[in-house]
Write a protein that holds these residues in place. Structure first.
Motif, PDB file in Angstrom:
ATOM      1  N   GLN A   1      -0.714  -4.904  -9.022  1.00  0.00           N
ATOM      2  CA  GLN A   1      -1.891  -4.266  -8.443  1.00  0.00           C
ATOM      3  C   GLN A   1      -2.893  -3.788  -9.489  1.00  0.00           C
ATOM      4  OE1 GLN A   1      -0.839  -1.361  -5.480  1.00  0.00           O
ATOM      5  NE2 GLN A   1       0.430  -2.800  -4.366  1.00  0.00           N
TER       6      GLN A   1
ATOM      7  N   GLN B   1       0.809  -1.217   0.000  1.00  0.00           N
ATOM      8  CA  GLN B   1       0.000   0.000   0.000  1.00  0.00           C
ATOM      9  C   GLN B   1       0.843   1.268   0.000  1.00  0.00           C
ATOM     10  OE1 GLN B   1      -2.739  -0.292   3.276  1.00  0.00           O
ATOM     11  NE2 GLN B   1      -3.784  -2.096   2.443  1.00  0.00           N
ATOM     12  N   SER B   2       2.125   1.128   0.298  1.00  0.00           N
ATOM     13  CA  SER B   2       3.039   2.268   0.226  1.00  0.00           C
ATOM     14  C   SER B   2       4.464   1.743   0.088  1.00  0.00           C
ATOM     15  CB  SER B   2       2.929   3.169   1.462  1.00  0.00           C
ATOM     16  OG  SER B   2       3.364   2.462   2.623  1.00  0.00           O
TER      17      SER B   2
ATOM     18  N   THR C   1      -2.731  -1.494 -11.662  1.00  0.00           N
ATOM     19  CA  THR C   1      -2.820  -0.037 -11.803  1.00  0.00           C
ATOM     20  C   THR C   1      -2.031   0.454 -13.011  1.00  0.00           C
ATOM     21  OG1 THR C   1      -0.971   0.222 -10.257  1.00  0.00           O
ATOM     22  CG2 THR C   1      -3.201   0.359  -9.344  1.00  0.00           C
TER      23      THR C   1
ATOM     24  N   LEU D   1       0.950   5.112  -6.263  1.00  0.00           N
ATOM     25  CA  LEU D   1       1.240   4.503  -4.964  1.00  0.00           C
ATOM     26  C   LEU D   1       2.069   5.475  -4.132  1.00  0.00           C
ATOM     27  CD1 LEU D   1       0.580   1.659  -3.807  1.00  0.00           C
ATOM     28  CD2 LEU D   1       2.898   0.970  -4.468  1.00  0.00           C
TER      29      LEU D   1
ATOM     30  N   CYS E   1       4.879   7.034  -1.997  1.00  0.00           N
ATOM     31  CA  CYS E   1       6.294   6.650  -1.892  1.00  0.00           C
ATOM     32  C   CYS E   1       7.025   7.682  -1.049  1.00  0.00           C
ATOM     33  CB  CYS E   1       6.916   6.551  -3.287  1.00  0.00           C
ATOM     34  SG  CYS E   1       8.644   6.017  -3.288  1.00  0.00           S
TER      35      CYS E   1
ATOM     36  N   THR F   1       6.843   6.454  -9.013  1.00  0.00           N
ATOM     37  CA  THR F   1       5.891   5.598  -8.293  1.00  0.00           C
ATOM     38  C   THR F   1       4.549   6.291  -8.111  1.00  0.00           C
ATOM     39  OG1 THR F   1       7.753   4.572  -7.105  1.00  0.00           O
ATOM     40  CG2 THR F   1       5.557   4.219  -6.205  1.00  0.00           C
ATOM     41  N   GLU F   2       4.590   7.551  -7.706  1.00  0.00           N
ATOM     42  CA  GLU F   2       3.340   8.261  -7.453  1.00  0.00           C
ATOM     43  C   GLU F   2       2.662   8.698  -8.747  1.00  0.00           C
ATOM     44  OE1 GLU F   2       4.401   9.830  -2.981  1.00  0.00           O
ATOM     45  OE2 GLU F   2       4.312  11.305  -4.588  1.00  0.00           O
TER      46      GLU F   2
END
Length: 632
Positions: free
Chosen positions: A443, A302-303, A445, A329, A331, A323-324
């Motif tokens: 995930q 989750q992170s 995404t 997600l 980070c 990542t974000e």
């Protein structure tokens, strides 16, 4: 950071020790020394300030008078030093000897050495150095008053030490043995035919063996020519598998290059190919490149929490943007030396990523051990398992970091000798890009189309880097503008901000010019006060959604008479007219969100390298620095 080499062989050990020290010189270089047992089974020692060549010259010129025992022996230990306790001086150089009986080399820090030294002074021991290492020699000698067994003496001695160490000990009364121990600092044993070797790094021993035993945390070992007996932290005899290194001695030679840094800059296209090999398909990333359990573990994340130091920290900052932005997600990125000394809030379902070129970075390793301890404590107090997955991104398969982590991704950069990291940084970014894609896939995404686009970009990356290297001559000319400069400012936006930080670090490391990096949008919040014609401003200008914002920032610099150097994409078109104080180099084109920061970094590496040449500094071994920061 110091380098250790040892040999117990039928042949004269001095050539082996000297060659090993040469290969470890990048780890520390303010002084070096060798101690050995000569033909009369007496300890003999030579030490010198400076580089290994000085030690070799001293051995050649300070040979015993004709007819006496020469400086030679079948068993010996050697060391190249990076000062932690005591200034660079011959009397502080290793090996350290107690009462002509015990000789020790040491990598690490004995944190309670002052208390031990006070006790040993009361016992009548005489100190000849300001180092923490000398207490080890005296402590082993003191234990030998109660036993004739060198292994027991060393095991009893290390029970008194607090801190980190890798040590090797030889003793005049035990002329056919060497005892080694490690805690918090790396040490390997090289296995030969009728001989054994020890070193703090595999590369030191590649000319004599490719077979290695890797000591684990808390291990001690008794080594003779024929045998190795290893004992774990509890004192139990254990077996450690012999592993064959895939490295060869040739990979750490200069070849046609003037410096290792230059060689390693040019090795980056191949390093990227090697890092991608077997990790990507025609249009996809293989999640199991991070381990057979990776896909199942990544689904729960989750992170992301990234912990690293120096250049690796900058790689983590780039990954935060990716990542974000790409997979949405959260980070977080922190410097390991800060993270390990605070009381962090650890969220459940966190992927804890540690990044280190060597896998022996003390603060990063300590942070990983801290997070593992928190995981155990929470599991015990909450009566349930907290879900934290640890992943190490590392260039060394046989490192402490890889052994401590749940998952490991090896960057395959090959040996990096220059202190200023180049190809290790590039391959860390490639690894992090693959991690972002793998997390997104696990995930759901990340669409297959986006994955394919990223993979295609990564496949182009070696060619993009090769093309970026073709600008070296133009960058060399730009470097002359720094000949009389003492400060510089680097600017970037988005992922280019951490790349600017990395560029500033490289310039600081090897040219000794003060350099700072800022997000370009922060100019008006203070840094603009520094702008004048004596402070070069280096900007990175990719053709992205922030390019117009960056152009406005650069106009602020020009309006104040700043000397501006812009590395731009061919489509960025920062300025189409020649203006005084403005230099624009079209560095690349056709780069994407993933490949752009990696490609632009090449220009900054070459700039730092050529400025250092102009300044006349030691490019591969800059003052006060060492390659692997294995102590605090």
């Amino acid at each position: 950071m110091c380098g250790i080499v040892g040999a117990i062989a039928e042949r004269n050990s001095v050539p082996v020790l000297l060659e090993g020290l040469r290969r470890l010189e990048y780890r520390g270089y303010d002084s070096a020394g060798i101690a050995l047992l000569n033909a009369d089974q007496q300890l003999s020692r030579v030490r010198s300030l400076g580089k290994i060549k000085n030690l070799e010259d001293k051995i050649n010129t300070l040979m015993s008078p004709q007819g006496a025992t020469p400086f030679a022996g079948h068993i010996g230990i050697a060391h190249t030093r990076w000062a932690t306790h005591g200034a660079p001086a011959e009397h502080n150089a290793h090996p350290h000897i107690c009462n002509n009986q015990v000789a020790v080399v040491h990598n690490g820090i004995i944190e309670n050495y002052q208390a031990l030294k006070a006790q040993q002074l009361q016992q009548g021991y005489v100190f000849t150095s300001q180092t923490d290492t000398e207490v080890i020699a005296h402590c082993v000698f003191e234990q030998l008053k109660h036993t004739t067994d060198l292994l027991s003496a060393v095991q009893n001695a290390i029970a008194h030490f607090k801190g980190a160490y890798a040590i090797a000990v030889i003793c005049a009364n035990n002329p056919h043995q060497m005892v080694v121990a490690r805690k918090g600092s790396p040490l390997v044993i090289g296995v030969g035919i009728g001989e054994h070797f020890i070193a703090s790094d595999v590369s030191a021993l590649l000319p004599v063996t490719q077979n290695f035993l890797f000591l684990e945390e808390g291990d001690t070992a008794l080594i003779t020519r024929e045998t190795v007996h290893i004992y774990n932290a509890q004192g139990h005899l254990v077996e450690r598998d012999i592993k064959q290194s895939a490295l060869s001695s040739a990979v750490v030679e200069l070849g046609e290059h003037r410096h290792f840094m230059h060689k390693e800059i040019y090795e980056q296209p191949q390093a990227v190919l090697d890092t991608l090999e077997g990790r990507i398909g025609a249009s996809n990333v293989f999640i199991n490149a991070f381990g057979h359990q990776a896909e199942a573990l990544f689904k729960t994340v989750q992170s992301v929490q990234i912990i690293a130091c120096g250049t690796s920290y900058h790689a983590g900052l780039v990954a935060k943007y990716w990542t974000e932005d790409i997979i949405g997600l959260p980070c977080y990125v922190e410097v390991a030396s800060e993270y390990r000394y605070r009381n962090p809030v650890v969220q459940n379902n966190t992927l804890f990523v540690t990044i280190s070129q060597s896998g022996e970075t003390a603060d990063t390793l300590a942070a990983l051990q801290q997070i593992k301890a928190i995981k155990v404590i929470k599991a015990n107090t909450q009566a349930k398992q907290i879900n934290i997955t640890t992943l190490s991104i590392c260039n060394s398969a046989e490192s402490s970091l890889t052994r401590e982590s749940d998952l490991t991704f090896l960057t395959h950069a090959g040996p990096e000798v220059g202190v200023a990291s180049t190809k290790a940084f590039t391959t860390q970014l490639v690894a992090l890009a693959l991690l972002v894609v793998s997390l997104g896939k696990a995930q759901n995404t990340l669409t297959p189309e986006r994955e394919k686009a990223i993979v295609n970009g990564l496949k182009k990356l070696p060619g993009l880097l090769t093309n970026a290297l073709k600008h070296e001559e133009a960058i060399k000319e730009i470097a002359y503008q720094f000949a009389n400069k003492n400060s510089a400012i680097f600017l970037g936006r988005g992922t280019m901000y951490p790349i600017a930080m990395e560029g500033a670090l490289k310039l600081k490391e090897i040219s000794y010019i003060h350099a700072e990096a800022y997000p370009a949008g922060e100019l008006k919040h203070g840094p603009l006060a520094l702008i004048d014609d004596q402070v070069p401003v280096i900007a990175i200008a990719p053709n992205d959604e922030l390019i117009e914002k960056l152009k406005s920032n650069l106009q602020e610099v020009q309006a104040r008479g700043g000397q501006l150097i812009v590395f731009e994409d061919e489509e960025s078109k920062v300025n189409q007219t020649n203006q005084p104080g403005l230099v624009i180099l079209k560095t690349t084109n056709n780069v994407g969100r993933i490949t752009a920061p990696i490609t632009f970094n090449i220009a900054l590496q070459l700039l730092a390298y050529h400025v250092a040449l102009i300044k006349g500094t030691d490019v591969d071994r800059p003052r006060n620095l060492a390659k692997s920061v294995t102590v605090e």
